[in-house]
Design a protein around this motif. Structure first.
Motif: not given
Length: 378
Positions: A175-182, A211-215, A291-295, A325-330
């Protein structure tokens, strides 16, 4: 009744949703067959959890202060409460949700770290790791995507190829990029640079961490947060009442020819880049890397000020963490959750309780949920 399977018994007692992970039925390891590949992963299969990110994942501002005035020393890294990697007992985090089904999970961050401040930039630009507290939460305050490779290298020291965790399934959240945006009004922080950095980090993960799943987690429209303010919510600094931390956050929103609309378009560009990267790095073969994009497609205008730190009214606090965390888990596990549906903040958003047949949703893979289990039982 005597002929019911383990899954059948689960269905008689399980609630599909709960307000707290502890209210979800636990699942015995014997109910889970060995995962065949990265597209066959249940939370109970995950033995290692890691995160890459910035101050939001570091837990900066997670706890509101209750005293009348603020001081710079009130800014802390509440690592143990991080919405992704927090391992404190009361943390509402992806790490603790996974730990509910995988009790020996390794990597959760614990406790609190100080956050040194710098006069010229407010938040310093050179924060470092401390394994004792951070564990596998590699996120650093002030980090931009330029630091992704360094954070992967930190993880490699502990779970890289040749470690004792080679044969364990892992989840890594980015979860990276908010500071890039700023600071995206500057030429070196545009989407091309962001795309290059994220790809470099993923290339290293795929090569060096088995053996990795990347979100890859979508960025929020934080440019909307910086422009909203609830009177008398943010605490004033006792010895410098005019000090406003937000003047140092999301800098480019104050540029006369830039502003909120341009930053908003950059958030959309960055998220499209994340989606494309995830597709490029998630082949159809069922191997040991995906690798999966989680929107988390959140309408930030629905986020109340009370879900933000009262130190700066910008960083999310634990109320927001619970929702995130709940929204991402769901999104990751509820087979009925639309992966791109618009979301609005909901303080009591129910958490999906997984069954033995649920699997992390990945591209090209349909999970099996509670209703399909009922059909099998019949």
């Amino acid at each position: 009744m005597w002929g019911l399977s383990v899954i059948g018994l689960y269905l008689l007692t399980a609630a599909a949703q709960a307000n707290d992970i502890d209210k979800c039925p636990k699942i015995e390891a014997s109910a889970l067959p060995t995962a065949k590949n990265v597209r066959d992963l249940h939370p109970g299969h995950i033995k290692v959890m890691a995160s890459i990110g910035d101050s939001i994942t570091s837990g900066v501002g997670a706890i509101n202060i209750v005293k009348p005035y603020a001081s710079l020393t009130d800014f802390k890294q509440h690592r143990g409460l991080s919405w992704l990697s927090g391992g404190d007992e009361d943390a509402t985090s992806i790490a603790n949700y996974i730990k509910h089904y995988s009790p020996d999970l390794y990597g959760s961050s614990k406790g609190v770290r100080d956050l040194p401040m710098c006069p010229e930039t407010f938040f310093c630009l050179n924060y470092t790791h401390s394994f004792e507290t951070d564990q596998l939460n590699a996120a650093l305050p002030s980090a931009t995507s330029n630091g992704v490779v360094e954070q992967v290298q930190y993880l490699m020291k502990h779970i890289g190829r040749g470690s004792q965790y080679d044969n364990d399934w892992k989840v890594i959240n980015i979860f990276m990029g908010s500071n890039d945006i700023g600071v995206s009004c500057l030429p070196n922080y545009r989407v091309d640079n962001f795309d290059k950095n994220i790809r470099a980090g993923l290339h290293l993960i795929k090569k060096e961490i088995p053996k990795v799943l990347v979100n890859l987690i979508a960025l929020f429209h934080t440019e909307k947060i910086i422009s909203k303010e609830q009177p008398n919510y943010r605490k004033k600094f006792e010895h410098e009442p005019s000090l406003d931390p937000r003047k140092f956050e999301c800098l480019c929103i104050r540029e006369p020819l830039f502003g909120k609309l341009t930053l908003g378009s950059h958030v959309d560009q960055f998220n499209r880049a994340l989606k494309n990267i995830a597709e490029d790095y998630s082949s159809n073969d069922a191997g040991t890397f995906a690798t999966v994009f989680r929107n988390i497609n959140l309408d930030v205008d629905t986020l109340p000020s009370t879900a933000l730190s009262n130190l700066d009214e910008y960083h999310p606090n634990v109320l927001a963490y619970k929702y995130f965390s709940t929204a991402l888990w769901n999104l990751m596990l509820d087979p009925h959750q639309d992966p791109n549906a618009p979301l609005t903040y909901q303080a009591d958003l129910p958490l999906y309780c997984v069954s033995p047949n649920d699997r992390f949703k990945t591209e090209g893979f349909k999970t099996k949920g509670h209703e399909e289990e009922e059909e099998e039982k019949e």
